[in-house]
Scaffold this active site. Structure first.
Site, PDB file in Angstrom:
ATOM      1  N   ASP A  91       1.178  -1.013  -0.099  1.00 34.40           N
ATOM      2  CA  ASP A  91       0.190   0.037  -0.084  1.00 34.40           C
ATOM      3  C   ASP A  91       1.182   0.932   0.117  1.00 34.40           C
ATOM      4  O   ASP A  91       2.461   0.948  -0.171  1.00 34.40           O
ATOM      5  CB  ASP A  91      -1.370  -0.211   1.202  1.00 34.40           C
ATOM      6  N   ASP A 295      -7.728  -6.609   0.145  1.00 25.16           N
ATOM      7  CA  ASP A 295      -7.039  -7.088   2.106  1.00 25.16           C
ATOM      8  C   ASP A 295      -7.805  -6.942   3.065  1.00 25.16           C
ATOM      9  O   ASP A 295      -8.866  -6.179   2.438  1.00 25.16           O
ATOM     10  CB  ASP A 295      -6.247  -6.042   2.203  1.00 25.16           C
ATOM     11  N   CYS A 333     -12.623 -29.385   7.413  1.00 18.49           N
ATOM     12  CA  CYS A 333     -11.669 -28.222   6.663  1.00 18.49           C
ATOM     13  C   CYS A 333     -10.798 -29.516   6.561  1.00 18.49           C
ATOM     14  O   CYS A 333     -10.565 -29.854   7.304  1.00 18.49           O
ATOM     15  CB  CYS A 333     -11.463 -27.533   8.289  1.00 18.49           C
ATOM     16  N   CYS A 335      -7.618 -28.676   6.311  1.00 11.86           N
ATOM     17  CA  CYS A 335      -5.964 -28.248   6.608  1.00 11.86           C
ATOM     18  C   CYS A 335      -5.556 -28.885   8.027  1.00 11.86           C
ATOM     19  O   CYS A 335      -5.733 -28.947   8.379  1.00 11.86           O
ATOM     20  CB  CYS A 335      -6.521 -26.305   7.096  1.00 11.86           C
ATOM     21  N   CYS A 338      -6.205 -28.510  11.450  1.00  9.47           N
ATOM     22  CA  CYS A 338      -7.527 -29.336  11.468  1.00  9.47           C
ATOM     23  C   CYS A 338      -7.544 -30.924  11.430  1.00  9.47           C
ATOM     24  O   CYS A 338      -8.174 -31.685  12.035  1.00  9.47           O
ATOM     25  CB  CYS A 338      -8.915 -29.146  10.307  1.00  9.47           C
ATOM     26  N   HIS A 364      -5.262 -22.632  10.331  1.00  8.73           N
ATOM     27  CA  HIS A 364      -7.208 -22.050  10.007  1.00  8.73           C
ATOM     28  C   HIS A 364      -8.219 -21.238   9.588  1.00  8.73           C
ATOM     29  O   HIS A 364      -8.096 -21.212   8.224  1.00  8.73           O
ATOM     30  CB  HIS A 364      -7.487 -22.919  11.281  1.00  8.73           C
TER      31      HIS A 364
HETATM   32 ZN   LIG Z   1      -9.108 -25.580   9.729  1.00  6.95          ZN
END
Ligand SMILES: [Zn+2]
Length: 385
Positions: A91, A295, A333, A335, A338, A364
């Site tokens: 920015d 963003d 999830c 990820c 998780c 996460h």
């Molecule tokens: Zn997750």
């Protein structure tokens, strides 16, 4: 930089596209996680990549103060410095004109709601009038005098300085220097500020020597005539894309409305970036309005307060009840967090003040947000948005 629109929705202004930079192509709409100090707080650059984040935005003002752009340039720009190989934005420092100015004086963010505006706090009921200056910075015709929040030394940033710093930092996409006006600025103040922002935009275009893509920023506060004037003016200049900055009100309708005013006046073929979205609920609306990238500090900021975003809503993992939950943050999830950790453990880490908790939730949350945006892209593809 190259931007291709691959599909336009028939039922909204949403669109799918590819934004090509020298550090790779990103599919849009796309979330841009915030790496203020050349780091997404708590995570390594490799971990950020594992959250499926494709592009980051770093902060020109903060990196100029510390460590200084010379050190970053020597390391090969922000890319080399933080070892991030994908696209990057910086920015312009314009947000700090607000946050260190009226934002700090009145203790407000760029979004205040109607209740606050009408409420008991006199500061929030007043208007910022033409000619008023914030206490700690001075906004001049050719730039802004700041005091360093680190050591109090005075520094000056105008359009020329901002571009020069951003050229040294070396992001793929940089922004023109602007004044992000406070939500309490009245029409006259905002109009006058807009004249400066527009002059600065022209200077930024003139002084830029690098091949970095330069985005102009549309301001205009909450005023329709000023928003439209700004979008027309900035949209007519030879920018590679456009940032939409400043106040967006607090309610979904206002955000969509403002975006409608602005986007209608911007050139169709160039990318649009919304600077700083305030709420998770806004995500789909801003994409429907025709925003390509945005963003957002929510996933990372909330994570550091112990809050995880899940398909069941926001969870405050500090609550003791989670000590009894032997299940992932979100059962749907996939990820790394998780797949490997459970709520009881993360709750325990938070209560014990262990920083690993903040890392796990940040990871996460970013993965989850990126998944949400991917899901919206899929729905645009299918014609459902
Ligand atoms: Zn997750």
């Amino acid at each position: 930089m190259n931007f291709k629109i691959s599909k336009k929705s028939n039922i909204s202004n949403a669109r799918l596209g590819f934004l090509e930079t020298s550090h790779g192509v990103i599919e849009t709409p796309c979330l841009v996680p915030v790496a203020t100090q050349a780091t997404v707080k708590t995570l390594t650059s490799q971990e950020v990549e594992e959250t499926n984040s494709k592009i980051l935005i770093a902060n020109t003002f903060h990196l100029h103060l510390r460590p200084g752009e010379k050190i970053v340039a020597k390391a090969g720009g922000i890319h080399g410095f933080m070892n991030w190989k994908k696209p990057l934005m910086t920015d312009s420092g314009g947000f700090q004109v607000f946050s260190l100015g009226f934002g700090q004086d009145l203790n407000i963010g760029k979004i205040i709601n109607q209740k606050q505006r009408m409420g008991s706090d006199a500061d929030l009921r007043r208007q910022i009038m033409l000619g008023e200056q914030p206490k700690k910075i001075k906004i001049m015709q050719d730039g802004v005098y700041f005091r360093s929040p680190i050591d109090g030394r005075q520094l000056f940033i105008g359009p020329k300085e901002s571009i020069k710093i951003q050229e040294s930092l070396g992001a793929d996409i940089i922004f023109a220097f602007d004044e992000c006006t406070a939500p309490l600025a009245n029409h006259q103040y905002t109009k006058n500020s807009l004249i400066k922002t527009h002059q600065w935009a022209e200077i930024c275009l003139k002084v830029k020597k690098s091949k970095q893509a330069l985005y102009g920023i549309v301001q205009g506060g909450r005023y329709k005539d000023l928003r439209e004037e700004s979008a027309k003016f900035i949209g007519a200049l030879d920018f590679d894309g456009f940032g939409i900055g400043g106040e967006f009100g607090n309610d979904k309708k206002i955000i969509s409305e403002m975006l409608r005013w602005v986007i209608a006046k911007l050139p169709e073929k160039k990318p649009r970036h919304l600077l700083g979205i305030g709420k998770l609920e806004d995500l789909e609306n801003i994409i429907k309005a025709g925003v390509d990238t945005f963003d957002c500090t929510i996933p990372t900021h909330y994570a550091r307060r112990g809050i995880a975003f899940t398909s069941e809503g926001k969870l405050n993992l500090k609550q003791a009840k989670f000590l009894k939950k032997r299940e992932p943050l979100d059962t749907g999830c996939v990820c790394n967090v998780c797949l490997n950790y459970k709520k009881d453990y993360i709750c325990h880490l938070l209560k014990a003040g262990e920083i690993t908790a903040l890392r796990l939730i940040t990871f996460h949350n970013l993965f989850y947000f990126n998944g949400m945006v991917e899901n919206i892209r899929e729905r645009i593809k299918k014609g459902a948005i």
